[in-house]
Motif scaffolding. Structure first.
Motif, PDB file in Angstrom:
ATOM      1  N   ALA A   1     -11.737 -11.930   8.550  1.00  0.00           N
ATOM      2  CA  ALA A   1     -11.958 -11.210   7.285  1.00  0.00           C
ATOM      3  C   ALA A   1     -13.140 -11.827   6.527  1.00  0.00           C
ATOM      4  O   ALA A   1     -14.018 -11.112   6.029  1.00  0.00           O
TER       5      ALA A   1
ATOM      6  N   LEU B   1     -14.420  -3.085   4.268  1.00  0.00           N
ATOM      7  CA  LEU B   1     -12.969  -2.974   4.481  1.00  0.00           C
ATOM      8  C   LEU B   1     -12.608  -3.788   5.717  1.00  0.00           C
ATOM      9  O   LEU B   1     -13.415  -3.924   6.640  1.00  0.00           O
TER      10      LEU B   1
ATOM     11  N   LYS C   1      -6.309  -9.954   2.716  1.00  0.00           N
ATOM     12  CA  LYS C   1      -6.776  -9.088   1.614  1.00  0.00           C
ATOM     13  C   LYS C   1      -6.868  -9.906   0.333  1.00  0.00           C
ATOM     14  O   LYS C   1      -7.852  -9.816  -0.411  1.00  0.00           O
TER      15      LYS C   1
ATOM     16  N   PRO D   1     -10.305  -4.410   0.861  1.00  0.00           N
ATOM     17  CA  PRO D   1      -9.212  -3.453   1.090  1.00  0.00           C
ATOM     18  C   PRO D   1      -8.875  -3.404   2.583  1.00  0.00           C
ATOM     19  O   PRO D   1      -9.744  -3.684   3.419  1.00  0.00           O
ATOM     20  N   ILE D   2      -7.635  -3.060   2.904  1.00  0.00           N
ATOM     21  CA  ILE D   2      -7.197  -3.134   4.307  1.00  0.00           C
ATOM     22  C   ILE D   2      -6.811  -1.772   4.890  1.00  0.00           C
ATOM     23  O   ILE D   2      -6.297  -0.902   4.197  1.00  0.00           O
TER      24      ILE D   2
ATOM     25  N   ASP E   1      -4.427  -0.189   1.876  1.00  0.00           N
ATOM     26  CA  ASP E   1      -5.329   0.704   1.155  1.00  0.00           C
ATOM     27  C   ASP E   1      -5.565   2.020   1.891  1.00  0.00           C
ATOM     28  O   ASP E   1      -5.666   3.066   1.269  1.00  0.00           O
TER      29      ASP E   1
END
Ligand code: PEP
Ligand code: MN
Length: 340
Positions: free
Chosen positions: A115, A125, A155, A161-162, A179
Motif C-alpha cells: 500500500a 486506491l 487503509k 481507499p480500498i 470503499d
C-alpha cells in the motif's frame, strides 16, 4: 423509453406526468437539462401507447430505446457518471484513477508495505482480495475476515481507499469500511449477488465475465442499478479466446464501445487480461490511450512467491515506471477523448 418534454414544461406538469406513469407501472427518471427535460421510463413499456404519449401537450417527442439496458444507457443519461468516494476522490467524466495492490492479502506487513509503495508511485486506491475465487478448491482461498482486517489497517496507515472482491452477499457486514466493492469476472452473472449489491450504498466495480458480451456486462450493471444502486464502474479484464499465449485476450475496443453505449465509467485490468507482468505496461498504456477512466493493476512485494497471480504481478519498481508512462500519455488521451 425516452420522453422529451417541451421547453416550458413546469415542475408541476413534470411531477403530474411522473405520477401518471407510476399509475401504469413505470418508473420515471427526470433529467432537467438547459434546453430540454428528458424523462426516462423504466419498466415494461411494451404496453405503452406511443401515439397517446406523443399527443400529450407537454411532450415534444418519444423514442423507444432498442437496447435492453436502460439505466446504464447513454441515451438515458447523456453526461458521464462520476463516482465520488467518501474521501472526495472521483472516477469517470475525466477523472482517471489507478487502483493497485496485490491479488490477495497475505499478511498485514505485506498489504501495508505494498500500500505504501503504490501510494508513493501515484496510485489513488488500494486493491487486495480477502475472498479469492480460485479454480481449484485446494488453492489458497484468501484470508477472509483476517485479510479484511489487514486491508483496513493498510487503509488506515496510508489513507488510500480500498477495493476488494465480494463472493457472497452474506459477507456484506465485513465490507462496511470498504470503499468500492468488486464483483469478479466469475460472478458477473450471479444475479442474486448483483441484486443484493443494488441495495448497498457503495460503488460497485463490475468485472466483465470470462466469456461475456458487452451487452451482458451492461445487463449485469442494469441489475445493480435497477435494484437501487447507480454507482457502477465497468471493468474490462480480458475475455477467453482461442489464444493461449496470454491468459486472456484484452478487448481494448470494449472501452470506446462501452463509452458509446453507456455513461458509466470504464476501467481496465491489464494484469488479469494478460497474465504476464511484461505485458502489463503496454496494455496499461494502450487502455489509457483508448480512453479508459482508470486502471486496476496487480502489484506484489515479491511476485515470485505470491500466493496468487504472481506471474502477472509487477514489483513496486516496475509499477513506478508504468505510473510514470501512464501519466505522461494522460493529457493526450484527454484531448483525444474530447474530440470523440
Ligand atoms: C482479481 O481481481 O483478483 C480477480 C480475481 O479478477 P477477475 O475476477 O477479473 O478474474
Ligand atoms: Mn488476481
Amino acid at each position: 423509453m425516452i420522453v422529451i418534454l417541451k421547453k416550458n414544461t413546469t415542475k408541476d406538469q413534470i411531477s403530474q406526468f411522473s405520477d401518471q406513469m407510476k399509475e401504469i407501472g413505470l418508473e420515471a427518471h427526470t433529467i432537467v437539462g438547459e434546453a430540454h427535460t428528458i424523462v426516462g421510463l423504466v419498466g415494461d413499456t411494451s404496453q405503452v401507447d406511443i401515439d397517446h404519449l406523443r399527443d400529450m401537450e407537454i411532450v415534444e417527442s418519444v423514442q423507444r430505446i432498442q437496447e435492453p439496458f436502460k439505466k446504464a444507457n447513454r441515451r438515458f443519461r447523456e453526461e458521464d457518471t462520476v463516482i465520488t468516494l467518501e474521501n472526495g476522490l472521483k472516477i469517470g467524466g475525466g477523472h482517471f484513477q489507478v487502483i493497485a495492490g496485490p491479488c490477495s492479502i497475505e499478511s498485514e506487513e505485506q498489504i501495508v508495505s505494498v500500500a505504501k509503495a503504490v501510494k508513493a508511485a501515484g496510485a489513488t486506491l488500494l486493491r487486495g482480495g480477502a475472498f479469492k475465487p480460485r479454480t481449484s478448491p485446494y488453492a489458497f482461498q484468501g484470508l477472509h475476515s483476517r485479510g479484511m482486517r489487514f486491508l483496513l489497517q493498510a487503509k488506515e496507515t496510508t489513507g488510500l481507499p480500498i477495493v476488494t472482491e465480494i463472493m457472497d452477499a452474506a459477507h456484506l457486514p465485513l465490507f462496511e469500511e470498504v470503499d468500492i466493492i468488486q464483483v469478479g469476472a466469475r460472478n458477473m452473472q450471479n444475479f442474486e449477488l448483483l441484486k443484493h449489491l443494488g441495495q448497498v450504498k457503495k460503488p460497485i466495480l463490475l468485472k466483465r465475465g470470462l466469456a461475456n458480451t458487452l451487452q451482458e456486462l451492461l445487463m449485469s450493471a442494469e441489475y445493480i442499478m435497477a435494484s437501487g444502486n447507480e454507482q457502477v464502474i465497468l471493468c474490462e479484464r480480458g475475455i477467453r479466446t482461442f489464444e493461449t499465449y496470454t491468459r486472456n485476450t484484452l478487448d481494448l475496443s470494449a472501452i470506446p464501445v462501452l463509452k458509446r453505449l453507456s455513461h458509466l465509467p470504464v476501467i481496465v485490468d491489464p494484469s488479469h487480461a494478460t497474465g504476464d507482468a511484461d505485458l502489463v505496461r503496454p496494455m496499461a498504456l494502450a487502455a489509457t490511450a483508448a480512453g479508459a477512466d482508470g486502471l486496476i493493476i496487480e502489484v506484489h512485494n515479491d511476485p515470485a512467491h505470491a500466493l496468487c497471480d504472481g506471474a502477472q504481478s509487477l514489483t513496486p519498481d516496475e509499477f513506478v515506471t508504468v505510473m510514470n508512462m501512464v501519466n505522461a500519455i494522460r493529457p493526450y488521451a484527454e484531448t483525444y477523448k474530447r474530440d470523440m
